[in-house]
Write an enzyme that holds these catalytic residues in place. Sequence first.
Site, PDB file in Angstrom:
ATOM      1  NE  ARG A  48     143.259  46.020   5.431  1.00 53.52           N
ATOM      2  CZ  ARG A  48     142.506  46.516   6.424  1.00 53.52           C
ATOM      3  NH1 ARG A  48     142.295  47.801   6.522  1.00 53.52           N
ATOM      4  NH2 ARG A  48     141.973  45.711   7.315  1.00 53.52           N
ATOM      5  CE1 TYR A 102     153.311  56.528 -16.084  1.00 49.20           C
ATOM      6  CE2 TYR A 102     151.420  56.281 -14.647  1.00 49.20           C
ATOM      7  CZ  TYR A 102     152.424  55.732 -15.408  1.00 49.20           C
ATOM      8  OH  TYR A 102     152.531  54.367 -15.492  1.00 49.20           O
ATOM      9  CG  ASP A 174     154.231  61.725 -10.257  1.00 44.63           C
ATOM     10  OD1 ASP A 174     155.407  61.443  -9.981  1.00 44.63           O
ATOM     11  OD2 ASP A 174     153.456  60.947 -10.846  1.00 44.63           O
ATOM     12  CE  LYS A 199     157.785  53.915 -13.549  1.00 38.99           C
ATOM     13  NZ  LYS A 199     156.776  54.967 -13.640  1.00 38.99           N
TER      14      LYS A 199
HETATM   15  C1  LIG Z   1     155.381  55.068 -13.540  1.00 42.62           C
HETATM   16  C2  LIG Z   1     154.829  56.343 -13.070  1.00 42.62           C
HETATM   17  C3  LIG Z   1     153.699  56.390 -12.242  1.00 42.62           C
HETATM   18  C4  LIG Z   1     152.924  55.146 -11.841  1.00 42.62           C
HETATM   19  O1  LIG Z   1     153.683  54.302 -11.058  1.00 42.62           O
HETATM   20  P1  LIG Z   1     153.415  52.709 -10.944  1.00 42.62           P
HETATM   21  O2  LIG Z   1     154.445  52.288  -9.962  1.00 42.62           O
HETATM   22  O3  LIG Z   1     153.589  52.151 -12.322  1.00 42.62           O
HETATM   23  O4  LIG Z   1     152.028  52.554 -10.461  1.00 42.62           O
HETATM   24  C5  LIG Z   1     153.247  57.634 -11.805  1.00 42.62           C
HETATM   25  N1  LIG Z   1     153.874  58.775 -12.192  1.00 42.62           N
HETATM   26  C6  LIG Z   1     154.954  58.762 -12.981  1.00 42.62           C
HETATM   27  C7  LIG Z   1     155.586  60.057 -13.361  1.00 42.62           C
HETATM   28  C8  LIG Z   1     155.475  57.563 -13.453  1.00 42.62           C
HETATM   29  O5  LIG Z   1     156.537  57.570 -14.262  1.00 42.62           O
END
Ligand SMILES: *Cc1c(COP(=O)(O)O)cnc(C)c1O
Length: 391
Positions: A48, A102, A174, A199
């Site tokens: 952690r 998102y 992001d 992703k």
């Molecule tokens: C999927 C996604 C997230 C969230 O990610 P998780 O791994 O599902 O928590 C955040 N930002 C974008 C652009 C995403 O495509």
Amino acid sequence: MKPKKKGINTICTHVGEVHDEQFKGAVSPLYMSSSYAYKDVAVKRYPRYFNTPNQEALGKKIAALEHKEAGMLFGSGMAAVSACLLAFLHQGDHVVVQHDIYGGTYNFIVEEFEKYGISYDFTNGLTKADFESKIQKNTKVIYVETPSNPLMRIIDLEMIHGLAKKHNLVSMIDNTFASPVNQTPHDFGMDIIIHSATKYMGGHSDICAGAVAASEAHMEVLWNFAKNTGGSLSDYTVWLLERSMKTMAIRVKAQNKNAKKMAKWLAAHTLIKKVYYPGLKNHPNHALAKKQMKGFTGMLSFELLPKMDSSAFLKHLKLIKPSMSLAGVESTMLSPAETSHALLTPEARAAQGISDGLIRFSVGIEETKDLQQDITQALEAVAKQQQKILA
Ligand SMILES: *Cc1c(COP(=O)(O)O)cnc(C)c1O
């Protein structure tokens, strides 16, 4: 900041390996210990605390890919997003957020911020004036996402950095849709770089993880918060993610190439109304995308002609999977109106430029001729069905 030395495939393959001193194995050994000796060490290791051998090593790969000093792994993309926002925002602070972010991030902000006494404003658009007009005296953070979901709009990162500098804000992005292969926001002055590693970093639709890259100073602020909320990633998943990331650049580059081919092909199709892909010359932000991106990603969206039923189209696909997530090696499609933007009224969707016939396409690594054949047979099946209904 150290100059970038190694090529991206070398970083993906080698930076941040745990060396197997005992057996000289080719890959990083996996350390599953949740208990480490605490004597004679400067930093106490604990899962952690984000500092087990495998976590620390993969953090170095994330940092190298994003041209930052430090990297940290999280249990999901949202664990990373929420930790970054809450670490840098305090009671009484304000954050300016891009309007088309998102859905999970949007929900986190509107459902959770009030109880912390943090205020926020979403922009009305994506221009400098749209962002600057929302900045207040107590604004501390500016938060963006480019390319945006699902219309692949591009936000000018140098412009965001300029605003952050002028108003003394921490800038956050992001970078999930682009991946570090296609976009390194540090080069344009962005402070905190966040990924859903679920992703492109994972890339095989079998890992849920998050990642952050930042300066040592910013990472210390983030770590001090994150160790208290405990959103770390299991070492086994860290190890799997390291394996996935070795092929990230070759996967993403293949997906870029396929997406460009598919975008051009779709744009020329008589049953397709419009294609949204920053790699196409007629995309409104093509010049900006060319300036700040190395590739245009494997993501695109397109609109069927209004007479075509988009949910019937998705049902007729055989090879391409109708699926919620994205960025895997397999191609997937979804209807934003039926999924990510289902809670909005058709009018509210239209105001954001999202028609009910819009399809988001995450292009995989399959041969494009097979993808084209699948789309063609599904479009023909829908056209035939509709002719029957109309007759
Ligand atoms: C999927 C996604 C997230 C969230 O990610 P998780 O791994 O599902 O928590 C955040 N930002 C974008 C652009 C995403 O495509």
